[in-house]
Design a protein around this motif. Structure first.
Motif, PDB file in Angstrom:
ATOM      1  N   THR A  54     -12.736  -5.508   7.005  1.00  0.00           N
ATOM      2  CA  THR A  54     -11.712  -4.719   6.302  1.00  0.00           C
ATOM      3  C   THR A  54     -12.027  -4.572   4.824  1.00  0.00           C
ATOM      4  OG1 THR A  54     -10.318  -6.643   5.822  1.00  0.00           O
ATOM      5  CG2 THR A  54      -9.951  -5.525   7.924  1.00  0.00           C
TER       6      THR A  54
ATOM      7  N   ILE B  99     -14.947   2.354  -0.529  1.00  0.00           N
ATOM      8  CA  ILE B  99     -14.236   2.594   0.717  1.00  0.00           C
ATOM      9  C   ILE B  99     -14.230   1.348   1.585  1.00  0.00           C
ATOM     10  CG2 ILE B  99     -16.284   3.540   1.871  1.00  0.00           C
ATOM     11  CD1 ILE B  99     -14.370   5.510   3.311  1.00  0.00           C
ATOM     12  N   THR B 100     -13.041   0.997   2.088  1.00  0.00           N
ATOM     13  CA  THR B 100     -12.880  -0.067   3.072  1.00  0.00           C
ATOM     14  C   THR B 100     -12.817   0.588   4.448  1.00  0.00           C
ATOM     15  OG1 THR B 100     -10.460  -0.097   3.097  1.00  0.00           O
ATOM     16  CG2 THR B 100     -11.546  -1.336   1.343  1.00  0.00           C
TER      17      THR B 100
ATOM     18  N   THR C 143     -10.126   1.489   6.025  1.00  0.00           N
ATOM     19  CA  THR C 143      -9.047   2.481   6.115  1.00  0.00           C
ATOM     20  C   THR C 143      -8.601   3.061   4.784  1.00  0.00           C
ATOM     21  OG1 THR C 143      -7.366   0.730   6.001  1.00  0.00           O
ATOM     22  CG2 THR C 143      -8.111   1.394   8.215  1.00  0.00           C
ATOM     23  N   GLN C 144      -9.236   2.665   3.669  1.00  0.00           N
ATOM     24  CA  GLN C 144      -8.766   3.123   2.363  1.00  0.00           C
ATOM     25  C   GLN C 144      -9.932   3.448   1.435  1.00  0.00           C
ATOM     26  OE1 GLN C 144      -6.395  -0.422   1.454  1.00  0.00           O
ATOM     27  NE2 GLN C 144      -4.512   0.781   1.643  1.00  0.00           N
TER      28      GLN C 144
ATOM     29  N   PHE D 284     -10.674   3.531  -2.717  1.00  0.00           N
ATOM     30  CA  PHE D 284     -10.228   3.161  -4.056  1.00  0.00           C
ATOM     31  C   PHE D 284     -11.167   3.779  -5.086  1.00  0.00           C
ATOM     32  CE2 PHE D 284      -8.691  -0.146  -1.258  1.00  0.00           C
ATOM     33  CZ  PHE D 284      -7.424  -0.442  -1.741  1.00  0.00           C
TER      34      PHE D 284
ATOM     35  N   LEU E 198      -5.633   3.041  -5.599  1.00  0.00           N
ATOM     36  CA  LEU E 198      -5.747   3.596  -4.258  1.00  0.00           C
ATOM     37  C   LEU E 198      -5.765   5.116  -4.322  1.00  0.00           C
ATOM     38  CD1 LEU E 198      -5.767   3.107  -1.170  1.00  0.00           C
ATOM     39  CD2 LEU E 198      -3.259   3.182  -1.261  1.00  0.00           C
TER      40      LEU E 198
ATOM     41  N   ILE F 181      -7.067   7.171  -1.326  1.00  0.00           N
ATOM     42  CA  ILE F 181      -6.857   7.683   0.038  1.00  0.00           C
ATOM     43  C   ILE F 181      -6.429   6.521   0.916  1.00  0.00           C
ATOM     44  CG2 ILE F 181      -7.927   8.759   2.058  1.00  0.00           C
ATOM     45  CD1 ILE F 181      -9.938  10.057   0.075  1.00  0.00           C
ATOM     46  N   ASP F 182      -5.404   6.748   1.715  1.00  0.00           N
ATOM     47  CA  ASP F 182      -4.884   5.697   2.591  1.00  0.00           C
ATOM     48  C   ASP F 182      -4.874   6.206   4.036  1.00  0.00           C
ATOM     49  OD1 ASP F 182      -3.860   3.285   3.330  1.00  0.00           O
ATOM     50  OD2 ASP F 182      -1.856   3.592   2.486  1.00  0.00           O
ATOM     51  N   ARG F 183      -4.725   5.268   4.956  1.00  0.00           N
ATOM     52  CA  ARG F 183      -4.517   5.560   6.371  1.00  0.00           C
ATOM     53  C   ARG F 183      -5.689   6.342   6.993  1.00  0.00           C
ATOM     54  NH1 ARG F 183       0.261   6.680   4.038  1.00  0.00           N
ATOM     55  NH2 ARG F 183      -0.013   8.899   4.339  1.00  0.00           N
TER      56      ARG F 183
ATOM     57  N   GLY G 232      -8.384  13.187  -3.727  1.00  0.00           N
ATOM     58  CA  GLY G 232      -7.908  12.665  -2.460  1.00  0.00           C
ATOM     59  C   GLY G 232      -7.073  13.623  -1.645  1.00  0.00           C
TER      60      GLY G 232
ATOM     61  N   ARG H  23      -7.326  16.872   2.716  1.00  0.00           N
ATOM     62  CA  ARG H  23      -7.963  16.141   3.821  1.00  0.00           C
ATOM     63  C   ARG H  23      -8.195  17.039   5.023  1.00  0.00           C
ATOM     64  NH1 ARG H  23      -5.764  10.217   5.377  1.00  0.00           N
ATOM     65  NH2 ARG H  23      -6.755   9.842   7.394  1.00  0.00           N
TER      66      ARG H  23
END
Length: 423
Positions: A139, A154-155, A157-158, A160, A175, A177-179, A227, A230
């Motif tokens: 993660t 980038i992780t 799911t996100q 930064f 943050l 971009i999320d989800r 961001g 999408r």
């Protein structure tokens, strides 16, 4: 399309003859890697489905790194391999500033580290943690991208973004971009900015071969730099971790991982020209628009598999199955000889389910003057023993350093190699 190609996914349980062995750049024969064999499949789908393919679980034993092992590595004449950094924790992806600052993700430790070579000897002598607390292990931060004075991280799911300070350290990340889709089987997200200034994000599939319910899985997504906007740029890409734009043509290319459990030599890893709106076939199609006879689900909209696959994009080049491509880096520097410029380098992480093992090397992708890929060839080898029983590196990335050398990460022994050309 002939039946032997149509049902090629089932072949590898059968005996296949491999063609001539490949020859490394030093002229030695490599016994472990043969050209991709011509499939020999049963003539009917029913016969194909009656066959089982062995999934050969062969994991070469990890050996520790020592400087004496550098002598085992083979590169073309005139090149030299050294150690840029060692003692790192699971170093994965890299990003380099014009200043020479090198950022590396140490994913297991949940941090991003800044490395500098201040005396120009080809080895980092400064090591500073510049980001942490953004997750650990699968993660945590994996991919990096620099855009101006900002570092994007980038992780699973996100995404930064953090400002880059004058001394190459980072300000506080925010943050962006999320989800992103849940990672599933392929949590290794990567990102890069294209010539259009937009942000591209690779999202792998959640499985080996299945009809993923989320339309953002197995895709390349595109965002505005802030961001927003999408959208799915291309789909049917099982796990395209390494992607980049050709420095002359501006065309986007990516290395995609083929599915597992279809035998030792099928399906091939793919080099794709990635185009907006295109479908690259996964999970229904393998290789050159060949239906995957082992997949239980059927294509959408009542299409037959041959009909569906005929509409997908075939790869520009194929490479030995299970090699696990992890990067795609175009060489734009001047340190390497002219013939290497505007070619690409790929880190092949290495197989875990092929007998004999394959990968554990850096390969070169030759591109012609028009920006068309023409062939793969070995560039740096020797991390895998000649009998395939041991290895001392699992390669994860390639990037061009500010001085024109090539940096290569090994996340098994915590090493970053430097491949230079003294002239």
């Amino acid at each position: 399309m002939t039946p032997s190609r149509l049902f090629a996914g089932a072949l590898l349980c059968l005996s296949v003859a491999c063609s001539d062995k490949t020859t490394p750049n030093n002229g030695d024969q490599t016994p472990l890697d043969a050209a991709i064999p011509t499939p020999q499949a049963p003539p009917t789908e029913a016969a194909v489905r009656a066959v089982t393919v062995p999934n050969n679980l062969v994991k070469p034993a990890k050996q520790p790194f020592g400087t004496d092992r550098l002598a085992q590595l083979r590169v073309p004449a005139g090149f030299q391999v050294g150690v840029f950094a060692q003692g790192l924790t699971n170093p994965r992806k890299l990003a380099v500033r014009p200043s020479g600052a090198v950022y590396v993700t140490e994913r297991e430790a949940g941090r991003v580290t800044l490395l500098r070579d201040t005396n120009g000897d080809g080895a980092a002598d400064q090591n500073v943690v510049v980001a942490s607390g953004l997750g650990t292990k699968n993660t945590g931060v994996h991919g990096l991208a620099l855009q101006g004075d900002q570092l994007f991280m980038i992780t699973d799911t996100q995404v930064f973004v953090a400002p880059v300070n004058a001394d190459d350290t980072l300000g506080a990340p925010t943050l962006l971009i999320d989800r992103l889709p849940d990672a599933g089987q392929h949590p290794n997200r990567t990102l890069a900015f294209g010539p259009d200034g937009k942000l591209y994000v690779s999202v792998g599939s959640t499985c080996n071969a299945c009809a993923d319910a989320n339309p953002e899985n197995a895709t390349l997504l595109r965002f505005e730099p802030d961001g927003t906007g999408r959208a799915v740029f291309a789909k049917g890409l099982r796990n395209t971790i390494g992607f980049a734009w050709h420095p002359v043509s501006g065309q986007l290319w990516g290395m995609d991982h083929g599915s597992d459990s279809r035998g030792d030599d099928y399906p091939p890893e793919e080099l794709n020209r990635i185009q907006e709106g295109a479908d690259y076939g996964w999970p229904y199609c393998l290789g050159k628009q060949e239906p995957d006879a082992f997949l239980s689900q059927e294509p959408p909209d009542g299409q037959s598999r041959p009909e569906y696959c005929a509409k997908t994009q075939p790869p520009a080049l194929e490479y030995q199955a299970h090699s696990a491509p992890m990067s795609l880096t175009f060489y734009t520097g001047t340190l390497f000889p002219e013939e290497f410029r505007r070619n690409a380098f790929v880190a092949m992480r290495g197989s875990w389910n092929r007998n004999p093992p394959t990968g554990y090397k850096v390969v070169r992708v030759r591109f012609d003057a028009q920006g068309t890929p023409t062939a793969f060839e070995d560039f740096a080898t020797g991390w895998l023993s000649t009998d395939g029983t041991t290895q001392f590196a699992r390669l994860a990335d390639t990037v061009m350093a500010a001085d024109g050398s090539l940096l290569v990460t090994d996340d098994a022994n915590g090493i970053i190699y430097r491949i230079g050309h003294p002239g």
